[in-house]
Design a protein around this motif. Structure first.
Motif, PDB file in Angstrom:
ATOM      1  N   ALA A  39       3.674  16.844  -3.989  1.00  0.00           N
ATOM      2  CA  ALA A  39       5.054  16.695  -3.536  1.00  0.00           C
ATOM      3  C   ALA A  39       5.054  16.258  -2.076  1.00  0.00           C
ATOM      4  O   ALA A  39       4.106  16.507  -1.336  1.00  0.00           O
ATOM      5  CB  ALA A  39       5.809  18.004  -3.704  1.00  0.00           C
ATOM      6  N   GLY A  40       6.127  15.580  -1.672  1.00  0.00           N
ATOM      7  CA  GLY A  40       6.240  15.196  -0.277  1.00  0.00           C
ATOM      8  C   GLY A  40       6.857  13.822  -0.097  1.00  0.00           C
ATOM      9  O   GLY A  40       7.502  13.274  -0.991  1.00  0.00           O
ATOM     10  N   ARG A  41       6.611  13.261   1.069  1.00  0.00           N
ATOM     11  CA  ARG A  41       7.178  11.974   1.473  1.00  0.00           C
ATOM     12  C   ARG A  41       6.140  10.883   1.256  1.00  0.00           C
ATOM     13  O   ARG A  41       5.068  10.900   1.870  1.00  0.00           O
ATOM     14  CB  ARG A  41       7.601  12.047   2.942  1.00  0.00           C
ATOM     15  N   TYR A  42       6.457   9.930   0.390  1.00  0.00           N
ATOM     16  CA  TYR A  42       5.556   8.825   0.092  1.00  0.00           C
ATOM     17  C   TYR A  42       5.983   7.595   0.900  1.00  0.00           C
ATOM     18  O   TYR A  42       7.174   7.257   0.957  1.00  0.00           O
ATOM     19  CB  TYR A  42       5.563   8.500  -1.397  1.00  0.00           C
ATOM     20  N   THR A  66       0.845  -1.197   0.000  1.00  0.00           N
ATOM     21  CA  THR A  66       0.000   0.000   0.000  1.00  0.00           C
ATOM     22  C   THR A  66       0.883   1.250   0.000  1.00  0.00           C
ATOM     23  O   THR A  66       2.029   1.212   0.457  1.00  0.00           O
ATOM     24  CB  THR A  66      -0.937   0.029   1.221  1.00  0.00           C
ATOM     25  N   TRP A  67       0.307   2.340  -0.512  1.00  0.00           N
ATOM     26  CA  TRP A  67       1.012   3.627  -0.604  1.00  0.00           C
ATOM     27  C   TRP A  67       0.219   4.708   0.111  1.00  0.00           C
ATOM     28  O   TRP A  67      -1.019   4.695   0.111  1.00  0.00           O
ATOM     29  CB  TRP A  67       1.193   4.041  -2.059  1.00  0.00           C
ATOM     30  N   ARG A  68       0.943   5.658   0.713  1.00  0.00           N
ATOM     31  CA  ARG A  68       0.334   6.866   1.268  1.00  0.00           C
ATOM     32  C   ARG A  68       1.264   8.047   1.009  1.00  0.00           C
ATOM     33  O   ARG A  68       2.483   7.897   1.013  1.00  0.00           O
ATOM     34  CB  ARG A  68       0.120   6.755   2.783  1.00  0.00           C
ATOM     35  N   LEU A  69       0.655   9.212   0.780  1.00  0.00           N
ATOM     36  CA  LEU A  69       1.405  10.462   0.780  1.00  0.00           C
ATOM     37  C   LEU A  69       1.257  11.051   2.167  1.00  0.00           C
ATOM     38  O   LEU A  69       0.136  11.333   2.615  1.00  0.00           O
ATOM     39  CB  LEU A  69       0.872  11.424  -0.288  1.00  0.00           C
ATOM     40  N   LEU A  70       2.376  11.231   2.867  1.00  0.00           N
ATOM     41  CA  LEU A  70       2.312  11.629   4.273  1.00  0.00           C
ATOM     42  C   LEU A  70       2.101  13.128   4.416  1.00  0.00           C
ATOM     43  O   LEU A  70       2.889  13.844   5.037  1.00  0.00           O
ATOM     44  CB  LEU A  70       3.583  11.175   4.998  1.00  0.00           C
ATOM     45  N   ASN A  71       0.996  13.596   3.826  1.00  0.00           N
ATOM     46  CA  ASN A  71       0.519  14.949   4.103  1.00  0.00           C
ATOM     47  C   ASN A  71      -0.407  14.854   5.311  1.00  0.00           C
ATOM     48  O   ASN A  71      -0.567  13.770   5.889  1.00  0.00           O
ATOM     49  CB  ASN A  71      -0.187  15.521   2.864  1.00  0.00           C
ATOM     50  N   PRO A  72      -1.052  15.935   5.751  1.00  0.00           N
ATOM     51  CA  PRO A  72      -1.871  15.823   6.967  1.00  0.00           C
ATOM     52  C   PRO A  72      -2.933  14.742   6.941  1.00  0.00           C
ATOM     53  O   PRO A  72      -3.224  14.123   7.963  1.00  0.00           O
ATOM     54  CB  PRO A  72      -2.501  17.224   7.064  1.00  0.00           C
ATOM     55  N   SER A  73      -3.531  14.449   5.776  1.00  0.00           N
ATOM     56  CA  SER A  73      -4.591  13.437   5.746  1.00  0.00           C
ATOM     57  C   SER A  73      -4.023  12.021   5.630  1.00  0.00           C
ATOM     58  O   SER A  73      -4.571  11.082   6.211  1.00  0.00           O
ATOM     59  CB  SER A  73      -5.536  13.699   4.562  1.00  0.00           C
ATOM     60  N   ALA A  74      -2.910  11.867   4.892  1.00  0.00           N
ATOM     61  CA  ALA A  74      -2.247  10.561   4.715  1.00  0.00           C
ATOM     62  C   ALA A  74      -3.217   9.487   4.249  1.00  0.00           C
ATOM     63  O   ALA A  74      -3.179   8.355   4.714  1.00  0.00           O
ATOM     64  CB  ALA A  74      -1.549  10.138   6.009  1.00  0.00           C
ATOM     65  N   ASP A  75      -4.095   9.849   3.323  1.00  0.00           N
ATOM     66  CA  ASP A  75      -5.070   8.880   2.804  1.00  0.00           C
ATOM     67  C   ASP A  75      -4.360   7.846   1.921  1.00  0.00           C
ATOM     68  O   ASP A  75      -3.372   8.161   1.245  1.00  0.00           O
ATOM     69  CB  ASP A  75      -6.152   9.598   1.990  1.00  0.00           C
ATOM     70  N   ASP A  99       1.394   4.997 -10.016  1.00  0.00           N
ATOM     71  CA  ASP A  99       1.454   5.912 -11.153  1.00  0.00           C
ATOM     72  C   ASP A  99       0.777   7.231 -10.793  1.00  0.00           C
ATOM     73  O   ASP A  99      -0.367   7.246 -10.333  1.00  0.00           O
ATOM     74  CB  ASP A  99       0.763   5.301 -12.378  1.00  0.00           C
ATOM     75  N   ILE A 100       1.491   8.335 -11.028  1.00  0.00           N
ATOM     76  CA  ILE A 100       0.948   9.678 -10.810  1.00  0.00           C
ATOM     77  C   ILE A 100       0.993  10.396 -12.154  1.00  0.00           C
ATOM     78  O   ILE A 100       2.072  10.705 -12.672  1.00  0.00           O
ATOM     79  CB  ILE A 100       1.760  10.449  -9.754  1.00  0.00           C
ATOM     80  N   LEU A 158      -3.434   5.586  -1.254  1.00  0.00           N
ATOM     81  CA  LEU A 158      -3.413   5.877  -2.682  1.00  0.00           C
ATOM     82  C   LEU A 158      -3.641   4.596  -3.468  1.00  0.00           C
ATOM     83  O   LEU A 158      -3.384   3.499  -2.980  1.00  0.00           O
ATOM     84  CB  LEU A 158      -2.068   6.488  -3.069  1.00  0.00           C
ATOM     85  N   ASP A 159      -4.145   4.746  -4.684  1.00  0.00           N
ATOM     86  CA  ASP A 159      -4.388   3.591  -5.549  1.00  0.00           C
ATOM     87  C   ASP A 159      -3.073   3.155  -6.188  1.00  0.00           C
ATOM     88  O   ASP A 159      -2.549   3.830  -7.072  1.00  0.00           O
ATOM     89  CB  ASP A 159      -5.410   3.934  -6.640  1.00  0.00           C
ATOM     90  N   GLY A 160      -2.539   2.046  -5.717  1.00  0.00           N
ATOM     91  CA  GLY A 160      -1.293   1.525  -6.255  1.00  0.00           C
ATOM     92  C   GLY A 160      -0.844   0.330  -5.451  1.00  0.00           C
ATOM     93  O   GLY A 160      -1.143   0.221  -4.261  1.00  0.00           O
TER      94      GLY A 160
END
Length: 332
Positions: free
Chosen positions: A187-190, A160-169, A178-179, A171-173
């Motif tokens: 942008a940020g820490r994945y 599983t993948w997440r973008l560690l922004n405040p929501s950290a929802d 693929d973005i 991601l489909d992958g």
């Protein structure tokens, strides 16, 4: 075939070779499905075999290889030994289990009436290991990006993948994320996480997205003659923008009475002692290698009623664009 070999060849052979007095054994249902034991890599597995008051000869086999015949150890593996409690138990213990220990184990018994077997299949679980993940990358806004995360484990791990922004929802992958047309807010820490029934493994990829400057805020100044006037310009951009200040078509620099202060994405123009000639329109230019944006600010005498806290008044005069690019590339 294995059962036939055990019954007709191996057990009589062991009896002739060793002639050992075996252990009584509990009856085994030959129609019952093979039992499974699940164990984690590195743990200790105990495969149980119990006995009762019926005389028998007992042995342990793995893939037709003899491990123990009675109390005699045939295996050379130092991790393997017997667990016995008097004459009631004849169990096999394997320490520090590894994946090559997985397979079928047979407790073979010979009673006065007939030979019997109890079979157990050992399943070895392995925690996930992310062995390959994308390196940190820098891309331009609008580019297509693919992040990869490959992992091993038993059972196969889910990725599983997440973008560690405040929501950290989530991601489909899965192994590949693929973005399409990445934006600056992506942008940020994945975080890539590989999980199975044993545990999880986590790795991270930092993604930097370059984009041209946008002037977000300007601060004009209402200043009396003889006082200090301050103009401020705030911009966002990656890479960090370079700033220039203009009065009409003249580029300003630090000189007597003028001080330009630049800190990150903020540029401040300070006029130490305002005169009548200093009133008027000033231009802040923010640029990086992806683009240029400029905004008009005003230094004016009190009472003229200008909005000194307004948003950027953006203009695109050709001479400013050309001058800014020239200074950017030729380091003027």
């Amino acid at each position: 075939m294995l059962s036939f070999w055990i019954h007709t060849v191996w057990i009589p052979g062991v009896a002739l070779l060793f002639g050992f007095q075996g252990f009584p054994v509990r009856s085994v249902d030959m129609q019952r499905a093979t039992d499974n034991i699940t164990i984690r890599q590195g743990d200790t597995a105990i495969i149980r075999c119990y006995v009762d008051d019926k005389v028998s000869r007992v042995a342990w086999l793995n893939r037709s290889n003899i491990i123990f015949a009675g109390q005699d150890k045939w295996s050379l593996d130092p991790r393997v030994d017997l667990v016995t409690k008097g004459q009631l138990e004849y169990s096999l213990r394997i320490q520090k289990v590894d994946v090559y220990d997985e397979g079928s184990y047979t407790c073979s018994i010979q009673t006065k009436q007939q030979p019997k077997t109890s079979q157990v299949y050992l399943i070895v679980q392995v925690p996930p290991n992310i062995y390959k993940v994308s390196e940190d990358i820098t891309v331009n806004e609008g580019s297509n990006v693919t992040l990869s995360c490959l992992a091993s484990g038993r059972p196969d791990p889910a990725i599983t993948w997440r973008l560690l922004n405040p929501s950290a929802d989530p991601l489909d992958g899965e192994e590949y994320l693929d973005i399409i047309g990445i934006m600056r807010n992506q942008a940020g820490r994945y975080e890539c996480k590989a999980s199975n029934d044993v545990k999880s493994d986590v790795k991270y990829v930092n993604v930097v997205v370059n984009y041209p400057p946008t002037i977000k805020k300007t601060q004009s100044s209402e200043t009396q003659v003889g006082r200090m006037g301050t103009l401020q310009c705030d911009a966002t951009a990656v890479p960090t923008p370079e700033f220039e200040w203009y009065r009409d078509d003249k580029r300003l620099s630090n000189s007597q009475g003028i001080n330009i202060q630049i800190s990150g994405t903020t540029a401040i123009l300070v006029i130490a002692n305002v005169t009548e000639e200093d009133y008027g329109n000033y231009t802040c230019v923010a640029s990086n290698r992806l683009g240029v944006q400029n905004a008009s600010l005003f230094l004016y005498r009190p009472g003229t009623g200008r909005d000194i806290n307004g948003s950027a008044c953006v203009s695109q005069s050709l001479w400013l664009l050309l001058a800014s690019f020239a200074c950017l590339f030729f380091k003027c």
